[in-house]
Scaffold this active site. Structure first.
Site, PDB file in Angstrom:
ATOM      1  CB  CYS A 133      -1.149  -0.144   1.137  1.00  0.00           C
ATOM      2  SG  CYS A 133      -2.489   1.339   1.053  1.00  0.00           S
ATOM      3  CD  GLU A 137      -2.510  -6.522   5.000  1.00  0.00           C
ATOM      4  OE1 GLU A 137      -3.201  -5.352   5.143  1.00  0.00           O
ATOM      5  OE2 GLU A 137      -1.955  -6.716   3.922  1.00  0.00           O
ATOM      6  CG  HIS A 181      -3.917  -3.720   2.351  1.00  0.00           C
ATOM      7  ND1 HIS A 181      -3.294  -3.484   3.442  1.00  0.00           N
ATOM      8  CD2 HIS A 181      -4.362  -2.765   1.784  1.00  0.00           C
ATOM      9  CE1 HIS A 181      -2.928  -2.145   3.452  1.00  0.00           C
ATOM     10  NE2 HIS A 181      -3.917  -1.669   2.489  1.00  0.00           N
TER      11      HIS A 181
END
Length: 468
Positions: free
Chosen positions: A301, A387, A385
């Site tokens: 990001c 994650e 992202h």
């Protein structure tokens, strides 16, 4: 206990009686010592959501009773509002939810995992400055919930408004672009007397969310040591590294990482809020790091944007950004499409990438850049992202790719220097302490578990300050 309060209500067949009677009966039961329901919304005040140079929307307040301003952005995520609202990337923004009903599964507790990381939030506090929803759930139900969305907003001092036409708001933001807006709470609204619109992107938001002091997390089975540059790092990013066996040391966003890079096996650059051009110190440090070190580097990001700036590329502001859990990104190296979680208002201009870099992923909705990779070195980054939290885990394998390159680098260094002393230098030992198996998680207002010795009581030691 709650069943006692429910017993004060009439049988289901008689629930057609006036709401005032039901409320009176319930308040009487509360006066006798029975608990309140899981909603703080009994007599909401009027609230107003105003877009600068745009429409005004009237609704009801369900958060803190104060006025705020910020950048209005929207997310199309169906679930995950606790994770979204606690994401440091939303700092300074008023978050508009397109999902019609928000809050129906409440807000979970601040429970931590075995490494001291929050299980259900991405930071210790509510990061968005305001919340806008079409309808807020007055009653919630979930086994992890401990309070309502309204109670959370009030406790965190964040104003929130419901009962507005979020479809009209999102249509305006989509057509006109992300805009400055404000939430005003009170029966009498006077646009001329209200506070001015404040642009959060005129300040360095990263400085407000980054850790003020380095801290260390050692899962106890560490196979590599990674330095994390905290620009507003999400808890699940740290968890994704630690659960794969990495020991991590988290540094403030402007820490001169190039000074201590030789003590680590890899460097990771986190997500964060705002305009990447505000982080010139970080860009300078990353540029120096790539000049003096061959360490594997990964960015996510804002970390992706900062790495691009350090490489010599440029970033651009998107019209209304990408904030959702279902955005398709194409892997240009394999041709596979991944559904990704995203939250950003800026993007890397892929046409400005230097010749030794190439695009890694591309957004299939708007063709914006979603990642880049170095042609000869173990350095890559993604705009999305991997994650998640919330969102899909399609691309979580990228952490495995990164830590695999970290392992290879570590092995190559051992081969080149077979007699290298594995003990940390006095500089790093001074930073981390002598023995730290466990975690110190002083991010924002997080407290250190009593069973774990603190890693660093002062921001920077004299030895580290001299090195910097």
């Amino acid at each position: 206990m709650f069943s006692k309060a429910l017993k004060s209500f009439p049988p289901r067949a008689n629930w057609a009686m006036k709401p005032q009677v039901l409320q009176a009966r319930f308040m009487a039961s509360v006066a006798k010592g029975t608990p309140k329901p899981n909603s703080a919304i009994f007599a909401p005040e009027r609230a107003t959501f105003t877009i600068r140079d745009g429409p005004v929307f009237h609704g009801k307040s369900f958060g803190a009773k104060k006025n705020i301003s910020g950048e209005a952005v929207f997310t199309t995520s169906l679930v995950g509002y606790p994770e979204s609202l606690s994401d440091p990337s939303y700092r300074g923004q008023i978050l508009v939810f397109t999902q019609p009903l928000i809050g129906n599964y409440g807000v979970p507790s601040a429970e931590k995992d075995e490494n001291g990381l929050l299980k259900y939030f991405e930071s210790p506090s509510l990061q968005a400055v305001g919340v806008v929803v079409a309808d807020v759930a007055e009653k919630y139900s979930h086994w992890t919930a401990v309070e309502s969305l309204s109670e959370w907003c009030i406790r965190e001092g964040v104003p929130a408004i419901s009962g507005v036409d979020t479809r009209a708001i999102v249509t305006y933001l989509r057509e006109q672009g992300s805009s400055l807006a404000k939430i005003s709470v009170g029966e009498e609204y006077d646009a001329d007397q209200d506070e001015a619109f404040v642009d959060p992107e005129q300040i360095n938001l990263v400085a407000k969310v980054s850790t003020k002091a380095p801290f260390h997390i050692n899962p106890g089975n560490s196979n590599a040591h990674v330095a994390v540059i905290d620009c507003g790092v999400k808890e699940n990013i740290l968890r994704s590294l630690v659960h794969r066996g990495a020991s991590i040391t988290v540094f403030p966003y402007d820490f001169p990482i190039q000074k201590v890079a030789h003590h680590f096996d890899g460097v990771f650059i986190s997500n964060g809020p705002g305009d990447p051009t505000h982080c010139q110190k970080t860009v300078h440090n990353l540029r120096k790091l790539m000049e003096v070190s061959q360490l594997p580097i990964m960015g996510i990001c804002l970390g992706h944007q900062l790495l691009a700036l350090a490489a010599g590329a440029r970033t651009i502001k998107l019209k209304y950004g990408n904030r959702a859990h279902n955005i398709p990104a194409l892997d240009l190296t394999t041709g596979r499409c991944h559904i990704t979680s995203q939250n950003h208002g800026y993007a890397v201009d892929a046409s400005t990438l230097p010749s030794d870099w190439k695009p890694y992923f591309v957004n299939l909705n708007d063709s914006s850049n979603e990642g880049m990779i170095h042609k000869t070195r173990p350095i890559f980054s993604t705009q999305f992202h991997p994650e998640a939290k919330g969102g899909p885990l399609d691309s979580s394998y990228l952490f495995d790719i990164y830590l695999d390159s970290v392992q290879k680098y570590k092995q190559s260094q051992a081969a080149f220097q077979p007699g290298r002393d594995s003990r940390p230098s006095p500089l790093l030992a001074d930073l981390l302490g002598n023995e730290r198996v466990g975690v110190q998680t002083t991010i924002g207002t997080q407290s250190t578990p009593e069973s774990v010795a603190p890693v660093l009581e002062t921001p920077i030691s004299p030895t580290m300050a001299a090195a910097a």
